[in-house]
Write an enzyme that holds these catalytic residues in place. Structure first.
Site, mmCIF file in Angstrom:
data_model
loop_
_atom_site.group_PDB
_atom_site.id
_atom_site.type_symbol
_atom_site.label_atom_id
_atom_site.label_comp_id
_atom_site.label_asym_id
_atom_site.label_seq_id
_atom_site.Cartn_x
_atom_site.Cartn_y
_atom_site.Cartn_z
ATOM 1 N N GLU A 13 7.768 -12.481 -9.382
ATOM 2 C CA GLU A 13 9.011 -12.513 -8.616
ATOM 3 C C GLU A 13 9.241 -13.859 -7.940
ATOM 4 O OE1 GLU A 13 8.308 -8.434 -9.630
ATOM 5 O OE2 GLU A 13 6.988 -9.973 -8.778
ATOM 6 N N HIS A 36 7.148 2.443 -4.037
ATOM 7 C CA HIS A 36 8.395 2.160 -4.752
ATOM 8 C C HIS A 36 9.590 2.899 -4.167
ATOM 9 C CE1 HIS A 36 6.117 0.022 -7.790
ATOM 10 N NE2 HIS A 36 5.337 1.071 -7.939
#
Length: 322
Positions: A58, A127
């Site tokens: 990322e 998540h």
């Protein structure tokens, strides 16, 4: 009827057609069609130059997006889920958000970062975060969360016109939701909140995935003769406090629904501003209905118990109206 997922896909497709500078990059956005299916079919239509699969880093691909934006392109960077954005926080906070200020206005970063947020799909603690408040805290960023199919379709193009970075939080639980789109959908305002339902007895403030919770609570309360005014914030930074304060002046009560944790969150910020600017308009204490301050459980019944529910919101309103 159109799903939220399909509306986001059409927004991306429209942007790619309208502006050659726009491209999409992120993990699995190409051949796989996106972790949640949002970019399915775009690789075949636009090719690998404009639909770019990235490595699992990322920090690297958000940094590449910042560089592309500085170079004159209009990148749309997809971060799979909001928890992974923490791996790119240095790029977002120290680079994207600060370069205009540190360059004396010479450098802008017209970057759009999309990420799935929230719980409701049994993706467990790592998540299911709702971290919008983290990013709404940072000057130099614009933070928005489309709560309807129409906003999912229309907000992206507006965000791409912004000369500074825009973060779009897409609630995971909404991807399969359906709604109507106008025949010729256009750009959507991302500066101001919108009143989704007019009312006179209480102001219900929500955003993103909690809008449908607030609306369901308003339906339940209507059966009790309580008319709730439901406000969809749309933008979390900047925060349209004017619409909220004007509503409080009419209803004299405020209940805030927030999927983030209660401590130091969006709901806390709205409550503080209401206390600062609308204290004498309030006839009851401000109420906040937030996610329980625990890691989000995996088990469905425990996940639902941790999240704001229409019944919990309705109970908070009943207490506020006495």
């Amino acid at each position: 009827m159109t799903t939220y997922r399909d509306a986001m896909r059409e927004a991306l497709r429209d942007a790619l057609i309208r502006d050659d500078r726009v491209f999409l990059m992120g993990e699995d956005v190409g051949a796989y069609g996106g972790c949640f299916g949002v970019s399915r079919g775009l690789l075949e239509e636009f090719g690998p130059v404009r639909i770019r699969d990235t490595p699992l880093s990322e920090s690297a691909f958000v940094g590449a997006g910042i560089g592309a934006a500085l170079g004159g392109l209009r990148p749309v960077v997809e971060i799979m889920t909001v928890n992974f954005s923490l791996l790119a926080l240095d790029q977002i906070l120290n680079n994207a958000a600060t370069l205009r200020h540190m360059s004396g206005g010479q450098l802008g970063v017209p970057l759009v970062i999309r990420m799935a947020t929230g719980a409701g799909r049994q993706l467990a603690a790592q998540h299911s975060h709702s971290l919008e408040a983290f990013y709404a805290h940072i000057p130099g960023l614009r933070v928005i969360s489309p709560a309807t199919v129409a906003d999912a379709r229309g907000m992206l193009w507006t965000a791409l016109q912004d000369p500074d970075p825009v973060l779009i939080f897409e609630p995971i639980a909404l991807y399969n939701s359906e709604g109507d789109l106008p025949p010729d959908p256009g750009p959507v305002d991302i500066d101001r909140a919108i009143i989704r339902r007019a009312g006179t007895d209480v102001t219900l403030v929500a955003y993103g995935g909690t809008l449908r919770v607030a609306e369901a609570a308003a339906d339940e309360l209507a059966g009790d003769g309580v008319a709730a005014e439901v406000i969809d914030l749309r933008s979390l930074r900047p925060l349209d406090e004017t619409t909220v304060l004007e509503s409080i002046a009419r209803t004299h009560r405020l209940v805030i629904v927030d999927e983030g944790w209660r401590s130091v969150g969006i709901a806390a910020e709205i409550a503080a501003r209401a206390a600062e600017h609308a204290y004498y308009d309030l006839d009851a204490p401000i109420a906040r209905v937030c996610t329980a301050e625990v890691p989000i459980p995996y088990a469905r019944q425990l996940e639902e118990a941790a999240l704001p529910q229409p019944g919990t919101v309705a109970d908070a309103v009943r207490k506020a109206v006495g």
